[in-house]
Design an enzyme around this catalytic site. Structure first.
Site, mmCIF file in Angstrom:
data_model
loop_
_atom_site.group_PDB
_atom_site.id
_atom_site.type_symbol
_atom_site.label_atom_id
_atom_site.label_comp_id
_atom_site.label_asym_id
_atom_site.label_seq_id
_atom_site.Cartn_x
_atom_site.Cartn_y
_atom_site.Cartn_z
ATOM 1 N N GLU A 35 0.938 -1.177 0.009
ATOM 2 C CA GLU A 35 -0.129 -0.207 0.038
ATOM 3 C C GLU A 35 0.998 1.201 0.035
ATOM 4 O OE1 GLU A 35 -2.212 -0.906 3.600
ATOM 5 O OE2 GLU A 35 -2.943 -2.508 2.659
ATOM 6 N N GLU B 209 -4.272 -6.701 3.067
ATOM 7 C CA GLU B 209 -3.330 -7.486 3.396
ATOM 8 C C GLU B 209 -3.513 -8.805 3.123
ATOM 9 O OE1 GLU B 209 -4.645 -4.987 5.185
ATOM 10 O OE2 GLU B 209 -3.049 -3.515 5.338
ATOM 11 N N HIS C 95 0.285 0.773 15.745
ATOM 12 C CA HIS C 95 1.617 1.295 14.955
ATOM 13 C C HIS C 95 2.765 1.123 15.967
ATOM 14 C CE1 HIS C 95 -1.831 3.292 13.007
ATOM 15 N NE2 HIS C 95 -0.996 3.852 12.047
ATOM 16 N N PRO D 154 -4.519 -9.165 9.140
ATOM 17 C CA PRO D 154 -5.303 -9.573 8.211
ATOM 18 C C PRO D 154 -4.692 -10.505 7.119
ATOM 19 C CG PRO D 154 -5.812 -7.106 8.415
ATOM 20 C CD PRO D 154 -4.606 -7.726 9.086
#
Ligand SMILES: Cc1ncc(C[n+]2csc(CCOP(=O)(O)OP(=O)(O)O)c2C)c(N)n1
Lengths: 394, 325
Positions: free
Chosen positions: B30, B61, B130, B90
């Site tokens: 991405e 993903e 994150h 995912p």
């Protein structure tokens, strides 16, 4: 087997008599409804055969107020991020109509499943704007009780919440309640497996859920064409429920379409997909640099479709609002900005031991042990400091 | 030919070299195209190699890893970027149930040279998902190789070696070290991808770390030296396989071991190392193997990460405890 007969064989022309758990047959709408619009970019009122709306001047002013205050809140949050008070901010600039229109279409007993950008929807659900900022300031991972306003926590993992919304809606249907559920997601999210699976479940169980896709044209640097080769609303047809595309910068159209979609869900007709065609005016988040992938002209083009300016033109054309009204909103905006600014600056950091809070509802011996060890470790510094200050004290 | 560059730049140069050297190498993920990735690791590659080699993927993903598997079956060498640690899940199904096992299931007849790059770990003040360190979840899976560089030179060389490797490699990039500069000898002969190295010699105690924690351990060694203590730091570099021989040799010299990582200690890499080293070095150990790492709690909000992450003090505290035995 020829292509033709394959196609005929695959056709679901013969009614299979599928009935929903709530007793109604799902009735997909066919054909391309195009872009539903009730207010042109020039602020002119137009009609649509399927989506009528009749609002009082007071209701119209209310929508305007919602949008202006939401935009002001968003602008204040960006400023606070620049000043280092927030670690990050995901701006909704440009998407006010999509959010206020859809949010105002919900009833208190409906349930909202947002992503991380639904500040305007939160506003319509009476969630205190300060609650939204904790996560971006880095003091918590959510910060509100979702059941207080039927507004779930923000979801960062793309698409996950559409399944939660569908499951929740399945529960609503099982309970025989007449509420509906609305799940927000972006055009990028529409590529996620979870979103496809939520469409499948919602269709199969005829769940009362509205999938509300804010197509703001970009998923960080990737344009919608990198996610889909058909308009997103058309995907619904493949799952067997209706999809509609609405002008996402037209608050009236969004309100009308979302109301109809929620009613469709509430009345036992199953899910519906609404694609709000809109635009992200700012960066993806405050860490993003859109100049690397986006043309300035594109933003300018969309600026002429600004949702707030458009409604204002209409209000003025109809004489629905006077100077005092605008002055009142200005004052309210300033007050909101001030409250947000002060609220953020005074937001306390969590205590260190909060790390160990709420890991389990039923508690855990392991967490208790680690908490105690860490407390001892931290106390050892205080002992050392006390010892050394005692030592140096004359 | 030695150059000074940041870890991020070293990774970028490494990808560039891999794309140049082998036309079968592809970059996928991405925002890896025009944007150059959110950390700019793929910066400029789309411009120079085109969108046939540097592929912006849909936001999916499972799709990214699943199609990378297909491309690998067709003879390509996909290098996949997962945007952040918390977004690999995912794709976890594809990685664990398919990517890891296919070589064995095909009796060794097919190869899966897929590299999955994951920026991981905390310390950058980010929102949730994150800052996580899920490496043990991958190292636990037979069939996957798992590595993590700690400095620019390893970033440069290990990534190319991972791409050349015929097995799937999960390549964990310590994101808070992206901006740390170091020397890279681009003409050197690289070492073994799975060999640990002694990053700092010492005699009193061994610290074993990888990725973001190597720097913390080196700082701890420097601080301890001021107090007359000599710490040896082993940079593991590879988590699957783990080079136990190098750790063992170090522990046989020092008699003590502290394993340091950001990931939660419970069921983490430290547990595996402690168990194996205890088996191998039982009679050399002067103290139990200690672990310093994350708690059994979700990675906290940014304002608490300084307290959560093992820093100098927590490492030195463990050193004190190990030496007190
Ligand atoms: C599973 C997952 N992958 C990647 C990301 C990183 N990420 C955050 S937002 C975003 C783009 C989302 O685009 P879209 O769904 O269109 O929503 P928008 O942000 O434009 O409202 C990406 C890739 C993520 N949060 N979750």
């Amino acid at each position: 087997m020829s292509v033709k007969s394959t196609a005929a064989g695959a056709s679901p022309a013969k009614g299979r008599g599928r009935t929903s758990p709530r007793g109604h047959a799902a009735k997909p709408r066919t054909g391309d409804p195009g872009l539903v619009q009730l207010l042109t970019p020039e602020g002119e009122r137009v009609e649509h055969p399927d989506y009528a709306i009749d609002l009082t001047p007071e209701e119209l002013r209310g929508l305007y107020r919602d949008m202006v205050l939401t935009r002001r809140f968003d602008a204040e949050a960006i400023t606070l991020q620049r000043q280092g008070e927030l670690g990050l901010w995901a701006s909704l600039l440009g998407q006010e109509a999509a959010q206020i229109g859809s949010g105002r279409a919900t009833r208190p007993d409906d349930y909202v499943f947002p992503t991380y950008r639904e500040h305007g929807v939160a506003w319509t659900r009476d969630v205190d704007p300060l609650n939204l900022l904790g996560m971006f300031r880095g003091v918590n991972h959510g910060g509100w009780d979702p059941n207080e306003n039927n507004f779930q926590l923000y979801t960062i993992v793309i698409g996950s919440q559409t399944l939660h919304a569908t499951g929740y809606a399945m529960g609503v249907a099982k309970d025989g309640a007449d509420a509906a559920v609305i799940a927000y997601f972006g055009d990028g999210a529409s590529s996620q497996g979870d979103v496809a699976e939520s469409f499948t479940f919602a269709a199969v169980y005829n769940a009362p859920v509205v999938f509300f896709c804010q197509n703001n044209q970009w998923a960080i640097s990737e344009p919608t064409e990198k996610q889909s080769r058909v308009p997103i609303y058309q995907r619904a047809a493949g799952y067997g429920f209706p999809g509609v595309r609405v002008d996402g910068n037209d608050v009236l159209a969004v309100l009308a379409v979302t109301r109809a979609a929620l009613e469709h869900a509430r009345s036992g007709q199953g899910p519906m997909l609404v694609e709000a065609f809109t635009y992200r005016m700012g960066a993806h988040t405050t860490t993003d640099d859109p100049t690397r992938y986006r043309r300035d002209e594109e933003r300018e083009e969309w600026a002429s479709k600004d949702p707030i300016a458009r409604l204002k033109t209409y209000l003025e054309r109809e004489g629905f609002a006077d100077e005092a009204f605008y002055a009142g909103i200005d004052a309210e905006s300033d007050a909101l900005a001030k409250r947000v600014r002060e609220g953020v600056r005074n937001m306390p950091n969590p205590g260190t031991m909060a790390i160990f809070d709420n890991v389990y509802a039923d508690g855990s011996a392991l967490v208790d042990e680690e908490r105690a060890q860490f407390a001892d470790y931290l106390a050892s510094f205080e002992d050392a400091a006390a010892g050394s200050s005692a030592g140096t004290g004359h | 030919m030695t150059q000074t560059m940041a870890v991020a730049k070293a990774l970028n140069e490494s990808l560039r070299k891999a794309l140049e050297n082998d036309p079968k190498v592809l970059i996928m993920g991405e925002d890896v195209g025009k944007l150059g990735g959110v950390f700019r690791i793929t910066d400029g590659l789309h411009k120079d190699f085109g969108e046939g080699r540097v592929i912006d993927t849909p936001l999916a993903e499972s799709g990214i890893v699943g199609t990378a598997i297909g491309l690998a079956l067709r003879g390509y060498r996909p290098v996949v970027e997962i945007q952040f640690d918390g977004f690999v899940f995912p794709a976890y199904d594809q990685i664990v149930t398919q990517l890891a096992k296919m070589h064995a299931r095909a009796l060794g007849k097919i190869k899966l040279p897929v590299v999955i790059r994951i920026p991981y770990g905390g310390g950058i003040g980010a929102v949730e998902h994150h800052s996580e360190s899920p490496e043990a979840l991958f190292a636990h899976i037979p069939g996957l190789k798992v590595v993590s560089p700690s400095n620019a030179s390893d970033a440069y060389w290990m990534l190319q070696q991972a791409i050349e490797c015929d097995d799937p490699v999960i390549f964990f990039e310590p994101k808070r070290r992206y901006w740390d500069k170091g020397e890279v000898d681009v003409s050197a002969l690289p070492g073994d991808l799975h060999r640990a190295v002694v990053a700092q010699q010492g005699t009193d105690i061994t610290l074993a770390a990888y990725g973001p924690m190597v720097k913390v351990c080196l700082e701890a060694a420097a601080a301890a030296a001021n107090e007359g203590r000599s710490l040896e730091v082993v940079d593991l570099r590879s988590l699957s396989p783990i080079d136990f021989d190098t750790i063992q040799a170090s522990v046989e010299r020092t008699g003590r071991l502290v394993v340091v990582h950001e990931a939660p200690v419970f069921y983490g890499a430290g547990a595996e190392i402690a168990a194996r080293i205890t088996e191998r070095c039982f009679y050399h150990l002067e103290a139990p193997v200690l672990r310093v790492g994350g708690f059994h709690a979700p990675y906290p909000p940014a304002r608490l990460e300084e307290e959560y992450l093992p820093g100098l003090d927590r490492v030195l505290d463990a050193v004190d405890r190990a030496l007190a035995f």
